[in-house]
Design a protein around this motif. Structure first.
Motif, PDB file in Angstrom:
ATOM      1  N   ILE A 230       0.833  -1.204   0.000  1.00 28.31           N
ATOM      2  CA  ILE A 230       0.000   0.000   0.000  1.00 28.31           C
ATOM      3  C   ILE A 230       0.866   1.251   0.000  1.00 28.31           C
ATOM      4  O   ILE A 230       0.644   2.172  -0.773  1.00 28.31           O
ATOM      5  CB  ILE A 230      -0.949   0.001   1.217  1.00 28.31           C
ATOM      6  N   LEU A 231       1.861   1.281   0.857  1.00 24.95           N
ATOM      7  CA  LEU A 231       2.671   2.478   1.039  1.00 24.95           C
ATOM      8  C   LEU A 231       3.713   2.630  -0.060  1.00 24.95           C
ATOM      9  O   LEU A 231       4.452   1.690  -0.368  1.00 24.95           O
ATOM     10  CB  LEU A 231       3.371   2.441   2.405  1.00 24.95           C
ATOM     11  N   ASP A 232       3.766   3.822  -0.645  1.00 26.00           N
ATOM     12  CA  ASP A 232       4.774   4.167  -1.641  1.00 26.00           C
ATOM     13  C   ASP A 232       5.263   5.578  -1.307  1.00 26.00           C
ATOM     14  O   ASP A 232       4.735   6.573  -1.810  1.00 26.00           O
ATOM     15  CB  ASP A 232       4.171   4.107  -3.047  1.00 26.00           C
ATOM     16  N   THR A 233       6.260   5.655  -0.448  1.00 26.06           N
ATOM     17  CA  THR A 233       6.732   6.962   0.038  1.00 26.06           C
ATOM     18  C   THR A 233       7.308   7.822  -1.079  1.00 26.06           C
ATOM     19  O   THR A 233       7.164   9.053  -1.041  1.00 26.06           O
ATOM     20  CB  THR A 233       7.769   6.805   1.170  1.00 26.06           C
TER      21      THR A 233
ATOM     22  N   LYS B 175      -4.727   6.243   2.180  1.00 28.63           N
ATOM     23  CA  LYS B 175      -4.021   5.025   2.614  1.00 28.63           C
ATOM     24  C   LYS B 175      -4.897   4.197   3.556  1.00 28.63           C
ATOM     25  O   LYS B 175      -4.928   2.973   3.449  1.00 28.63           O
ATOM     26  CB  LYS B 175      -2.704   5.382   3.314  1.00 28.63           C
ATOM     27  N   GLN B 176      -5.609   4.862   4.445  1.00 25.57           N
ATOM     28  CA  GLN B 176      -6.508   4.144   5.338  1.00 25.57           C
ATOM     29  C   GLN B 176      -7.616   3.452   4.552  1.00 25.57           C
ATOM     30  O   GLN B 176      -7.969   2.304   4.817  1.00 25.57           O
ATOM     31  CB  GLN B 176      -7.105   5.074   6.406  1.00 25.57           C
ATOM     32  N   TYR B 177      -8.130   4.156   3.549  1.00 30.03           N
ATOM     33  CA  TYR B 177      -9.167   3.582   2.681  1.00 30.03           C
ATOM     34  C   TYR B 177      -8.602   2.351   1.969  1.00 30.03           C
ATOM     35  O   TYR B 177      -9.272   1.315   1.883  1.00 30.03           O
ATOM     36  CB  TYR B 177      -9.608   4.652   1.682  1.00 30.03           C
ATOM     37  N   GLN B 178      -7.374   2.431   1.491  1.00 30.69           N
ATOM     38  CA  GLN B 178      -6.747   1.281   0.835  1.00 30.69           C
ATOM     39  C   GLN B 178      -6.626   0.121   1.815  1.00 30.69           C
ATOM     40  O   GLN B 178      -6.927  -1.018   1.466  1.00 30.69           O
ATOM     41  CB  GLN B 178      -5.363   1.653   0.309  1.00 30.69           C
ATOM     42  N   LYS B 179      -6.172   0.406   3.040  1.00 31.79           N
ATOM     43  CA  LYS B 179      -6.034  -0.653   4.046  1.00 31.79           C
ATOM     44  C   LYS B 179      -7.390  -1.289   4.339  1.00 31.79           C
ATOM     45  O   LYS B 179      -7.486  -2.506   4.484  1.00 31.79           O
ATOM     46  CB  LYS B 179      -5.438  -0.096   5.323  1.00 31.79           C
TER      47      LYS B 179
END
Length: 88
Positions: free
Chosen positions: A43-46, A81-85
Motif C-alpha cells: 500500500i505504502l509508496d513513500t 491510505k486508510q481507505y486502501q487498508k
C-alpha cells in the motif's frame, strides 16, 4: 444578500465541487487498490507521496499557501491510505 453571505455562498459552491473531486479521487484510489492487489504491491509508496507533494505544491500561485496545502494534501493521502487498508 450581504457581502459576508456572498463570500460564504462562494465557499459553499467550492465545497460542493470539492465533494465531487473527493469522490473522483477515492474512485481512482479504488483502481490503485485493484492494481496493487493484482500485482502484489504494498500500500505504502513513500516515493510517490513525495512526488505528489512536490508536483502539486508547485501548482500553487500563492507560495505562502504551500505549508497549508501540503498539510491538507498529507491528510488527504493519509485518508486514502486508510481507505486502501480498509479495502485491501
Amino acid at each position: 444578500m450581504n457581502e459576508l453571505e456572498q463570500i460564504r455562498s462562494a465557499i459553499d459552491t467550492i465545497d460542493q465541487e470539492m465533494v465531487s473531486l473527493f469522490e473522483q479521487r477515492m474512485n481512482a484510489v479504488q483502481q490503485v487498490i485493484a492494481y496493487k492487489k493484482a500485482h502484489h504491491f504494498p500500500i505504502l509508496d513513500t516515493n510517490r507521496e513525495k512526488e505528489v507533494l512536490q508536483k502539486n505544491s508547485a501548482y500553487l500561485k500563492d507560495s505562502t499557501l504551500i505549508p497549508y496545502y501540503e498539510r491538507w494534501l498529507k491528510e488527504t493521502m493519509r485518508i486514502a491510505k486508510q481507505y486502501q487498508k480498509d479495502l485491501f
